[in-house]
Design a protein around this motif. Structure first.
Motif, PDB file in Angstrom:
ATOM      1  N   LEU A  97      12.767  93.655  42.102  1.00  0.00           N
ATOM      2  CA  LEU A  97      11.755  93.072  41.217  1.00  0.00           C
ATOM      3  C   LEU A  97      12.367  92.679  39.877  1.00  0.00           C
ATOM      4  CD1 LEU A  97       8.791  95.535  41.919  1.00  0.00           C
ATOM      5  CD2 LEU A  97       8.954  93.145  42.646  1.00  0.00           C
ATOM      6  N   ALA A  98      13.222  93.542  39.344  1.00  0.00           N
ATOM      7  CA  ALA A  98      13.871  93.228  38.075  1.00  0.00           C
ATOM      8  C   ALA A  98      14.778  92.011  38.215  1.00  0.00           C
ATOM      9  CB  ALA A  98      14.680  94.439  37.589  1.00  0.00           C
ATOM     10  N   ALA A  99      15.512  91.934  39.337  1.00  0.00           N
ATOM     11  CA  ALA A  99      16.381  90.782  39.565  1.00  0.00           C
ATOM     12  C   ALA A  99      15.565  89.495  39.699  1.00  0.00           C
ATOM     13  CB  ALA A  99      17.216  91.008  40.824  1.00  0.00           C
ATOM     14  N   GLY A 100      14.420  89.574  40.381  1.00  0.00           N
ATOM     15  CA  GLY A 100      13.565  88.398  40.512  1.00  0.00           C
ATOM     16  C   GLY A 100      13.035  87.922  39.173  1.00  0.00           C
ATOM     17  N   ALA A 101      12.621  88.872  38.325  1.00  0.00           N
ATOM     18  CA  ALA A 101      12.099  88.507  37.009  1.00  0.00           C
ATOM     19  C   ALA A 101      13.199  87.953  36.106  1.00  0.00           C
ATOM     20  CB  ALA A 101      11.445  89.726  36.360  1.00  0.00           C
ATOM     21  N   LEU A 102      14.431  88.451  36.267  1.00  0.00           N
ATOM     22  CA  LEU A 102      15.542  87.918  35.484  1.00  0.00           C
ATOM     23  C   LEU A 102      15.949  86.531  35.960  1.00  0.00           C
ATOM     24  CD1 LEU A 102      17.737  91.115  35.125  1.00  0.00           C
ATOM     25  CD2 LEU A 102      16.858  89.742  33.230  1.00  0.00           C
ATOM     26  N   THR A 103      15.769  86.270  37.252  1.00  0.00           N
ATOM     27  CA  THR A 103      16.107  84.953  37.791  1.00  0.00           C
ATOM     28  C   THR A 103      15.180  83.878  37.239  1.00  0.00           C
ATOM     29  OG1 THR A 103      16.894  86.003  39.825  1.00  0.00           O
ATOM     30  CG2 THR A 103      16.452  83.645  39.920  1.00  0.00           C
ATOM     31  N   ALA A 104      13.896  84.211  37.140  1.00  0.00           N
ATOM     32  CA  ALA A 104      12.913  83.289  36.545  1.00  0.00           C
ATOM     33  C   ALA A 104      11.932  84.136  35.750  1.00  0.00           C
ATOM     34  CB  ALA A 104      12.198  82.487  37.619  1.00  0.00           C
ATOM     35  N   ILE A 143      11.051  98.211  34.757  1.00  0.00           N
ATOM     36  CA  ILE A 143      11.217  97.874  33.344  1.00  0.00           C
ATOM     37  C   ILE A 143      12.600  98.294  32.850  1.00  0.00           C
ATOM     38  CG2 ILE A 143      10.392  98.380  31.012  1.00  0.00           C
ATOM     39  CD1 ILE A 143       7.583  98.684  32.232  1.00  0.00           C
ATOM     40  N   GLY A 144      13.036  99.489  33.278  1.00  0.00           N
ATOM     41  CA  GLY A 144      14.347  99.972  32.858  1.00  0.00           C
ATOM     42  C   GLY A 144      15.476  99.088  33.342  1.00  0.00           C
ATOM     43  N   PHE A 145      15.453  98.740  34.630  1.00  0.00           N
ATOM     44  CA  PHE A 145      16.490  97.858  35.175  1.00  0.00           C
ATOM     45  C   PHE A 145      16.462  96.491  34.504  1.00  0.00           C
ATOM     46  CE2 PHE A 145      16.261 100.537  39.196  1.00  0.00           C
ATOM     47  CZ  PHE A 145      17.482 101.138  38.967  1.00  0.00           C
ATOM     48  N   PHE A 146      15.251  95.981  34.254  1.00  0.00           N
ATOM     49  CA  PHE A 146      15.118  94.658  33.661  1.00  0.00           C
ATOM     50  C   PHE A 146      15.717  94.627  32.257  1.00  0.00           C
ATOM     51  CE2 PHE A 146      12.860  91.573  31.062  1.00  0.00           C
ATOM     52  CZ  PHE A 146      12.988  90.420  31.818  1.00  0.00           C
ATOM     53  N   PHE A 147      15.345  95.591  31.434  1.00  0.00           N
ATOM     54  CA  PHE A 147      15.825  95.586  30.053  1.00  0.00           C
ATOM     55  C   PHE A 147      17.314  95.898  29.987  1.00  0.00           C
ATOM     56  CE2 PHE A 147      11.325  95.848  28.946  1.00  0.00           C
ATOM     57  CZ  PHE A 147      11.283  94.988  27.866  1.00  0.00           C
ATOM     58  N   ALA A 148      17.806  96.779  30.865  1.00  0.00           N
ATOM     59  CA  ALA A 148      19.237  97.070  30.873  1.00  0.00           C
ATOM     60  C   ALA A 148      20.039  95.816  31.228  1.00  0.00           C
ATOM     61  CB  ALA A 148      19.527  98.191  31.873  1.00  0.00           C
ATOM     62  N   ALA A 149      19.593  95.103  32.260  1.00  0.00           N
ATOM     63  CA  ALA A 149      20.289  93.877  32.658  1.00  0.00           C
ATOM     64  C   ALA A 149      20.161  92.800  31.585  1.00  0.00           C
ATOM     65  CB  ALA A 149      19.725  93.374  33.986  1.00  0.00           C
ATOM     66  N   ALA A 150      18.975  92.716  30.956  1.00  0.00           N
ATOM     67  CA  ALA A 150      18.781  91.713  29.907  1.00  0.00           C
ATOM     68  C   ALA A 150      19.703  91.960  28.725  1.00  0.00           C
ATOM     69  CB  ALA A 150      17.321  91.727  29.454  1.00  0.00           C
ATOM     70  N   MET A 151      19.947  93.235  28.397  1.00  0.00           N
ATOM     71  CA  MET A 151      20.850  93.567  27.292  1.00  0.00           C
ATOM     72  C   MET A 151      22.298  93.214  27.650  1.00  0.00           C
ATOM     73  SD  MET A 151      19.306  97.216  25.991  1.00  0.00           S
ATOM     74  CE  MET A 151      20.607  97.411  24.772  1.00  0.00           C
ATOM     75  N   VAL A 152      22.681  93.499  28.895  1.00  0.00           N
ATOM     76  CA  VAL A 152      24.049  93.192  29.322  1.00  0.00           C
ATOM     77  C   VAL A 152      24.275  91.686  29.369  1.00  0.00           C
ATOM     78  CG1 VAL A 152      25.683  93.354  31.241  1.00  0.00           C
ATOM     79  CG2 VAL A 152      24.313  95.353  30.594  1.00  0.00           C
ATOM     80  N   LEU A 153      23.294  90.957  29.902  1.00  0.00           N
ATOM     81  CA  LEU A 153      23.436  89.510  30.058  1.00  0.00           C
ATOM     82  C   LEU A 153      23.123  88.729  28.785  1.00  0.00           C
ATOM     83  CD1 LEU A 153      21.731  89.164  33.574  1.00  0.00           C
ATOM     84  CD2 LEU A 153      24.176  89.127  33.063  1.00  0.00           C
ATOM     85  N   LYS A 154      22.528  89.417  27.790  1.00  0.00           N
ATOM     86  CA  LYS A 154      22.193  88.802  26.497  1.00  0.00           C
ATOM     87  C   LYS A 154      21.300  87.570  26.669  1.00  0.00           C
ATOM     88  CE  LYS A 154      26.530  90.417  24.439  1.00  0.00           C
ATOM     89  NZ  LYS A 154      27.785  90.037  23.726  1.00  0.00           N
ATOM     90  N   GLY A 158      16.302  83.348  25.418  1.00  0.00           N
ATOM     91  CA  GLY A 158      15.586  82.610  26.454  1.00  0.00           C
ATOM     92  C   GLY A 158      14.331  83.317  26.898  1.00  0.00           C
ATOM     93  N   LEU A 159      14.419  84.641  27.012  1.00  0.00           N
ATOM     94  CA  LEU A 159      13.255  85.424  27.413  1.00  0.00           C
ATOM     95  C   LEU A 159      12.146  85.327  26.374  1.00  0.00           C
ATOM     96  CD1 LEU A 159      11.953  87.512  29.319  1.00  0.00           C
ATOM     97  CD2 LEU A 159      13.140  89.294  28.040  1.00  0.00           C
ATOM     98  N   THR A 160      12.515  85.431  25.110  1.00  0.00           N
ATOM     99  CA  THR A 160      11.519  85.358  24.035  1.00  0.00           C
ATOM    100  C   THR A 160      10.843  83.997  23.997  1.00  0.00           C
ATOM    101  OG1 THR A 160      12.804  86.930  22.708  1.00  0.00           O
ATOM    102  CG2 THR A 160      11.163  85.587  21.554  1.00  0.00           C
ATOM    103  N   PHE A 161      11.622  82.924  24.145  1.00  0.00           N
ATOM    104  CA  PHE A 161      11.044  81.580  24.116  1.00  0.00           C
ATOM    105  C   PHE A 161      10.146  81.328  25.319  1.00  0.00           C
ATOM    106  CE2 PHE A 161      11.321  77.199  25.690  1.00  0.00           C
ATOM    107  CZ  PHE A 161      10.727  76.526  24.637  1.00  0.00           C
ATOM    108  N   THR A 162      10.594  81.750  26.503  1.00  0.00           N
ATOM    109  CA  THR A 162       9.876  81.435  27.736  1.00  0.00           C
ATOM    110  C   THR A 162       8.603  82.250  27.885  1.00  0.00           C
ATOM    111  OG1 THR A 162      11.973  80.927  28.814  1.00  0.00           O
ATOM    112  CG2 THR A 162      10.087  81.292  30.245  1.00  0.00           C
ATOM    113  N   VAL A 163       8.661  83.529  27.527  1.00  0.00           N
ATOM    114  CA  VAL A 163       7.550  84.440  27.819  1.00  0.00           C
ATOM    115  C   VAL A 163       6.690  84.736  26.597  1.00  0.00           C
ATOM    116  CG1 VAL A 163       6.948  86.737  28.689  1.00  0.00           C
ATOM    117  CG2 VAL A 163       8.868  85.495  29.686  1.00  0.00           C
TER     118      VAL A 163
END
Length: 267
Positions: A97-104, A143-154, A158-163
């Motif tokens: 789920l976290a990977a899907g949300a990071l993809t789009a 949520i944990g996986f999503f935010f951890a990956a978002a921090m690593v990928l920086k 994009g997330l702030t603008f899109t969502v």
């Protein structure tokens, strides 16, 4: 991008087709587990003939991959209900789920639906209290996986603008969103409402069915709020994936009822 570098645009479109076929297989497996084989078949028929599904099956973009990953997370969640490896399945579902949300990023809006569906599918097998605890673990892990990956990928900008700060320069109005939604998923929405009505009449699994049906309205309401029809058909795809299960349930229940009446008349 990898497929495009090997075989050009045709290969990229083929990858999208593979992801959408995979999403269809996951729809069948999920609907069969939640309802029945006939519901799964009817749901898949409605899904593969919907405009958003057909478009994404030949659309060289990130959306088909995101749809597949979220659908995989749903299936893993539902499959975990009476599995010996309940915790492990929850962890895998959270990663998917976290990977899907990071993809789009736009598919973040469907995560509460996934959590609710998972919890409601677990309750009959594990009890209400344990289902709530497992749902909290799934939500927290995702949520944990999503935010951890978002921090690593920086990807915060994009997330702030899109969502969070989505801005529309030229509002297109509510009417365009409503009419476009009706043209792309009107039949599925109508059949899903029939499924909800049948579940209320029969008094069976009303909350689960209501949540699945409501999934197809989340994106239209959000895009009507910001008054834009941009990418609406793509974003509707995942909501339709949930709603066709209810539509299939409603049609299957009505057909079974009519068959029973016919059989009684013959007897």
């Amino acid at each position: 991008a990898l497929a495009d570098s090997i075989g050009g645009l045709g290969a990229a479109r083929l990858i999208s087709l593979v992801f959408m076929i995979g999403s269809t297989v996951l729809l069948y497996a999920t609907a069969r587990r939640l309802f029945s084989t006939r519901v799964a078949i009817v749901g898949c028929a409605l899904w593969v003939t919907s405009e958003p599904c057909l478009k994404l099956g030949a659309f060289a973009t990130f959306d088909p991959m995101a749809v597949f990953l979220v659908c995989l997370g749903v299936w893993l969640s539902v499959r975990a209900c009476n599995s010996r490896f309940h915790g492990e399945m929850i962890a895998l579902a959270a990663i998917s789920l976290a990977a899907g949300a990071l993809t789009a990023y736009s598919y973040l809006i469907y995560l509460p639906v996934v959590i609710a569906v998972a919890g409601l599918s677990w309750a009959p097998y594990r009890g209400r209290r344990r289902a709530i605890i497992s749902s909290a673990w799934l939500a927290g892990a995702t949520i944990g996986f999503f935010f951890a990956a978002a921090m690593v990928l920086k990807v915060w900008s994009g997330l702030t603008f899109t969502v969070l700060n989505r801005h529309v320069d030229v509002p297109q109005g509510y009417r365009l969103v409503v009419m476009s939604t009706w043209s792309w998923q009107g039949i599925v929405t109508f059949l899903a409402l029939i499924g909800v009505a049948v579940s209320i009449a029969l008094g069976k699994r009303r909350l689960l069915i209501a949540v699945l049906a409501a999934a197809c309205l989340i994106v239209p309401l959000q895009q009507a709020r910001i008054q834009t029809g941009v990418s609406l058909d793509k974003h509707l795809s995942l909501g339709i994936w949930f709603a066709v299960m209810v539509a299939g349930y409603g049609l299957e229940s009505l057909f079974r009822f009519q068959y029973s009446r016919l059989l009684m008349a013959v007897c």
